[in-house]
Design a protein around this motif. Sequence first.
Motif, PDB file in Angstrom:
ATOM      1  N   MET A   1      -5.508  15.332  -5.342  1.00 32.46           N
ATOM      2  CA  MET A   1      -4.922  14.688  -4.153  1.00 32.46           C
ATOM      3  C   MET A   1      -4.693  15.732  -3.060  1.00 32.46           C
ATOM      4  SD  MET A   1      -3.775  11.866  -2.807  1.00 32.46           S
ATOM      5  CE  MET A   1      -3.614  10.765  -4.225  1.00 32.46           C
ATOM      6  N   ILE A   2      -5.240  15.454  -1.840  1.00 33.27           N
ATOM      7  CA  ILE A   2      -5.040  16.359  -0.722  1.00 33.27           C
ATOM      8  C   ILE A   2      -3.585  16.302  -0.294  1.00 33.27           C
ATOM      9  CG2 ILE A   2      -5.705  16.851   1.658  1.00 33.27           C
ATOM     10  CD1 ILE A   2      -8.381  15.515   1.049  1.00 33.27           C
ATOM     11  N   ARG A   3      -2.965  17.487  -0.158  1.00 29.13           N
ATOM     12  CA  ARG A   3      -1.553  17.496   0.205  1.00 29.13           C
ATOM     13  C   ARG A   3      -1.279  18.619   1.189  1.00 29.13           C
ATOM     14  NH1 ARG A   3       2.710  15.043  -2.267  1.00 29.13           N
ATOM     15  NH2 ARG A   3       4.762  15.833  -1.753  1.00 29.13           N
ATOM     16  N   THR A   4      -0.587  18.322   2.279  1.00 25.59           N
ATOM     17  CA  THR A   4      -0.211  19.337   3.264  1.00 25.59           C
ATOM     18  C   THR A   4       1.276  19.237   3.482  1.00 25.59           C
ATOM     19  OG1 THR A   4      -2.346  19.088   4.348  1.00 25.59           O
ATOM     20  CG2 THR A   4      -0.624  20.213   5.572  1.00 25.59           C
ATOM     21  N   GLY A   5       2.037  20.207   2.941  1.00 25.42           N
ATOM     22  CA  GLY A   5       3.481  20.162   3.076  1.00 25.42           C
ATOM     23  C   GLY A   5       4.046  18.912   2.446  1.00 25.42           C
ATOM     24  N   ARG A   6       4.792  18.138   3.264  1.00 23.03           N
ATOM     25  CA  ARG A   6       5.419  16.916   2.756  1.00 23.03           C
ATOM     26  C   ARG A   6       4.511  15.694   2.882  1.00 23.03           C
ATOM     27  NH1 ARG A   6      11.267  18.046   5.622  1.00 23.03           N
ATOM     28  NH2 ARG A   6      12.027  19.561   4.113  1.00 23.03           N
ATOM     29  N   TYR A   7       3.278  15.903   3.328  1.00 21.99           N
ATOM     30  CA  TYR A   7       2.349  14.788   3.518  1.00 21.99           C
ATOM     31  C   TYR A   7       1.142  14.927   2.586  1.00 21.99           C
ATOM     32  CZ  TYR A   7       4.934  13.592   7.723  1.00 21.99           C
ATOM     33  OH  TYR A   7       5.924  13.219   8.595  1.00 21.99           O
ATOM     34  N   SER A   8       0.653  13.806   2.093  1.00 20.02           N
ATOM     35  CA  SER A   8      -0.583  13.772   1.328  1.00 20.02           C
ATOM     36  C   SER A   8      -1.186  12.385   1.472  1.00 20.02           C
ATOM     37  CB  SER A   8      -0.317  14.079  -0.144  1.00 20.02           C
ATOM     38  OG  SER A   8       0.250  12.953  -0.785  1.00 20.02           O
ATOM     39  N   LEU A   9      -2.360  12.207   0.915  1.00 21.68           N
ATOM     40  CA  LEU A   9      -3.010  10.898   0.974  1.00 21.68           C
ATOM     41  C   LEU A   9      -2.299   9.867   0.103  1.00 21.68           C
ATOM     42  CD1 LEU A   9      -6.796  11.896   1.008  1.00 21.68           C
ATOM     43  CD2 LEU A   9      -5.355  11.162   2.914  1.00 21.68           C
ATOM     44  N   ARG A  10      -1.258  10.284  -0.603  1.00 18.30           N
ATOM     45  CA  ARG A  10      -0.470   9.306  -1.371  1.00 18.30           C
ATOM     46  C   ARG A  10       0.156   8.252  -0.455  1.00 18.30           C
ATOM     47  NH1 ARG A  10       1.606  13.899  -4.369  1.00 18.30           N
ATOM     48  NH2 ARG A  10       0.680  13.970  -6.443  1.00 18.30           N
ATOM     49  N   LEU A  11       0.350   8.594   0.784  1.00 18.64           N
ATOM     50  CA  LEU A  11       0.949   7.615   1.703  1.00 18.64           C
ATOM     51  C   LEU A  11       0.095   6.363   1.832  1.00 18.64           C
ATOM     52  CD1 LEU A  11      -0.498   7.625   4.820  1.00 18.64           C
ATOM     53  CD2 LEU A  11       0.573   9.863   4.851  1.00 18.64           C
ATOM     54  N   LEU A  12      -1.220   6.517   1.535  1.00 16.69           N
ATOM     55  CA  LEU A  12      -2.091   5.340   1.587  1.00 16.69           C
ATOM     56  C   LEU A  12      -1.715   4.321   0.518  1.00 16.69           C
ATOM     57  CD1 LEU A  12      -5.560   7.020   2.265  1.00 16.69           C
ATOM     58  CD2 LEU A  12      -4.041   5.894   3.901  1.00 16.69           C
ATOM     59  N   ARG A  13      -1.097   4.795  -0.574  1.00 10.85           N
ATOM     60  CA  ARG A  13      -0.642   3.868  -1.622  1.00 10.85           C
ATOM     61  C   ARG A  13       0.432   2.933  -1.071  1.00 10.85           C
ATOM     62  NH1 ARG A  13      -4.040   3.990  -6.087  1.00 10.85           N
ATOM     63  NH2 ARG A  13      -4.621   6.156  -6.556  1.00 10.85           N
ATOM     64  N   VAL A  14       1.303   3.473  -0.259  1.00 12.02           N
ATOM     65  CA  VAL A  14       2.359   2.654   0.345  1.00 12.02           C
ATOM     66  C   VAL A  14       1.735   1.650   1.316  1.00 12.02           C
ATOM     67  CG1 VAL A  14       4.501   2.695   1.674  1.00 12.02           C
ATOM     68  CG2 VAL A  14       3.961   4.585   0.122  1.00 12.02           C
ATOM     69  N   TRP A  15       0.792   2.129   2.107  1.00 12.53           N
ATOM     70  CA  TRP A  15       0.093   1.251   3.054  1.00 12.53           C
ATOM     71  C   TRP A  15      -0.627   0.124   2.300  1.00 12.53           C
ATOM     72  CZ3 TRP A  15      -4.915  -0.338   3.978  1.00 12.53           C
ATOM     73  CH2 TRP A  15      -5.187  -0.857   5.245  1.00 12.53           C
ATOM     74  N   LEU A  16      -1.278   0.478   1.172  1.00 13.21           N
ATOM     75  CA  LEU A  16      -1.995  -0.526   0.375  1.00 13.21           C
ATOM     76  C   LEU A  16      -1.023  -1.521  -0.250  1.00 13.21           C
ATOM     77  CD1 LEU A  16      -4.710   1.663  -1.385  1.00 13.21           C
ATOM     78  CD2 LEU A  16      -5.106  -0.226   0.202  1.00 13.21           C
ATOM     79  N   ARG A  17       0.151  -1.042  -0.635  1.00 10.70           N
ATOM     80  CA  ARG A  17       1.160  -1.939  -1.216  1.00 10.70           C
ATOM     81  C   ARG A  17       1.549  -3.020  -0.206  1.00 10.70           C
ATOM     82  NH1 ARG A  17       6.216  -3.900   0.310  1.00 10.70           N
ATOM     83  NH2 ARG A  17       7.309  -4.586  -1.568  1.00 10.70           N
ATOM     84  N   ASN A  18       1.749  -2.614   1.045  1.00 17.52           N
ATOM     85  CA  ASN A  18       2.080  -3.586   2.082  1.00 17.52           C
ATOM     86  C   ASN A  18       0.916  -4.532   2.362  1.00 17.52           C
ATOM     87  OD1 ASN A  18       4.644  -2.529   2.405  1.00 17.52           O
ATOM     88  ND2 ASN A  18       4.029  -1.111   4.015  1.00 17.52           N
ATOM     89  N   LEU A  19      -0.302  -4.012   2.276  1.00 18.56           N
ATOM     90  CA  LEU A  19      -1.487  -4.854   2.490  1.00 18.56           C
ATOM     91  C   LEU A  19      -1.596  -5.932   1.408  1.00 18.56           C
ATOM     92  CD1 LEU A  19      -4.134  -5.467   4.018  1.00 18.56           C
ATOM     93  CD2 LEU A  19      -5.269  -3.789   2.528  1.00 18.56           C
ATOM     94  N   VAL A  20      -1.320  -5.547   0.164  1.00 25.97           N
ATOM     95  CA  VAL A  20      -1.391  -6.510  -0.953  1.00 25.97           C
ATOM     96  C   VAL A  20      -0.385  -7.639  -0.726  1.00 25.97           C
ATOM     97  CG1 VAL A  20      -0.916  -6.819  -3.418  1.00 25.97           C
ATOM     98  CG2 VAL A  20      -2.278  -4.861  -2.624  1.00 25.97           C
ATOM     99  N   VAL A  21       0.826  -7.280  -0.331  1.00 30.53           N
ATOM    100  CA  VAL A  21       1.855  -8.296  -0.061  1.00 30.53           C
ATOM    101  C   VAL A  21       1.429  -9.183   1.105  1.00 30.53           C
ATOM    102  CG1 VAL A  21       4.249  -8.666   0.645  1.00 30.53           C
ATOM    103  CG2 VAL A  21       3.686  -6.833  -0.974  1.00 30.53           C
ATOM    104  N   TYR A  22       0.870  -8.545   2.139  1.00 25.66           N
ATOM    105  CA  TYR A  22       0.448  -9.285   3.338  1.00 25.66           C
ATOM    106  C   TYR A  22      -0.646 -10.297   2.995  1.00 25.66           C
ATOM    107  CZ  TYR A  22      -1.460 -10.007   8.054  1.00 25.66           C
ATOM    108  OH  TYR A  22      -1.912 -10.552   9.236  1.00 25.66           O
ATOM    109  N   ARG A  23      -1.574  -9.926   2.107  1.00 28.55           N
ATOM    110  CA  ARG A  23      -2.687 -10.823   1.773  1.00 28.55           C
ATOM    111  C   ARG A  23      -2.203 -12.092   1.096  1.00 28.55           C
ATOM    112  NH1 ARG A  23      -6.944  -7.344  -1.436  1.00 28.55           N
ATOM    113  NH2 ARG A  23      -7.851  -9.424  -1.703  1.00 28.55           N
ATOM    114  N   ARG A  24      -1.045 -12.031   0.444  1.00 25.16           N
ATOM    115  CA  ARG A  24      -0.530 -13.221  -0.235  1.00 25.16           C
ATOM    116  C   ARG A  24      -0.045 -14.273   0.754  1.00 25.16           C
ATOM    117  NH1 ARG A  24       3.035 -10.489  -5.155  1.00 25.16           N
ATOM    118  NH2 ARG A  24       1.260  -9.515  -6.228  1.00 25.16           N
ATOM    119  N   ILE A  25       0.323 -13.834   1.968  1.00 27.61           N
ATOM    120  CA  ILE A  25       0.829 -14.794   2.961  1.00 27.61           C
ATOM    121  C   ILE A  25       0.045 -14.673   4.266  1.00 27.61           C
ATOM    122  CG2 ILE A  25       3.173 -14.984   2.047  1.00 27.61           C
ATOM    123  CD1 ILE A  25       4.028 -12.814   4.007  1.00 27.61           C
ATOM    124  N   TRP A  26      -1.253 -14.294   4.174  1.00 29.67           N
ATOM    125  CA  TRP A  26      -2.025 -14.007   5.375  1.00 29.67           C
ATOM    126  C   TRP A  26      -2.210 -15.248   6.252  1.00 29.67           C
ATOM    127  CZ3 TRP A  26      -6.680 -16.404   6.474  1.00 29.67           C
ATOM    128  CH2 TRP A  26      -7.285 -17.089   5.429  1.00 29.67           C
TER     129      TRP A  26
END
Length: 261
Positions: free
Chosen positions: A1-26
């Motif tokens: 996982m690419i990580r720079t300081g306090r940031y990494s591509l893990r933040l995309l997991r949070v974004w994807l979590r919101n997308l999954v919830v959004y798709r249920r009520i799109w």
Amino acid sequence: MIRTGRYSLRLLRVWLRNLVVYRRIWKVNFLVPLLEPLFYLLAFGIGFSGLVGEVFYAGESLTYVAFIAPALLAVAIMFNAFYETTFASFVRMYYQKTFDAMLSTPLSLEEIITAEILWGATKSVLAAGLMLMVIALFGLVRLPEGLWILPLAFLGGMVFGSVGMYFTGITPSIDMFNLPIFLFVTPLFLFSGTFFPVAGLPEWAQVVAWLSPLYHLVELSRLATMGRMESSAVISLGYLVLFSGVFFGLAIRAMRRRLVK
């Protein structure tokens, strides 16, 4: 996982979590950006056009509907990002304890908050895309130049998503969001060149309007959809980038104070 300081591509997991919830009520989420411009265009087109007549803007005479259509796009961009990072983020943080659960994983607070703001900007892009299709059906958008609205919606979403997240960091309860809505969002909505040209205002009011981030978003929306604006595109873009950067930093700081004991 690419990580720079306090940031990494893990933040995309949070974004994807919101997308999954959004798709249920799109279907419900798509109704507002689809129907809202129709209501506005019909109301202003049928109701106000006869009263207002034509509007003189940036050296050209326009119908009132043609004048407000790009502004409706900008307002939708603001509303979608702001409400996502205020009410929706507050529910996830305070009532659902989603942020607490995320903080017990390797995710950093900066990654969670950044992903929330990115998700708010994503919702702005989705709403702007849907509204663009509706407004284009009325012949009020130049194509393909009007597609510049989509990257502009992302920038606008970052601006108002960051502002919304800052208010989430300092607002004690969900009821208190009425204050930033009344004191911040409503004045921007009414006095940012949305419903009338800013050039017609007194000089002091023009200065106040110029400070509004929504004014610059409205101006750039008119440039994308109509090919003209009253101010400078470079200055408006720079102002939005600066505004976004400042409030992004303030949002991270406010949320750190709120979540890290």
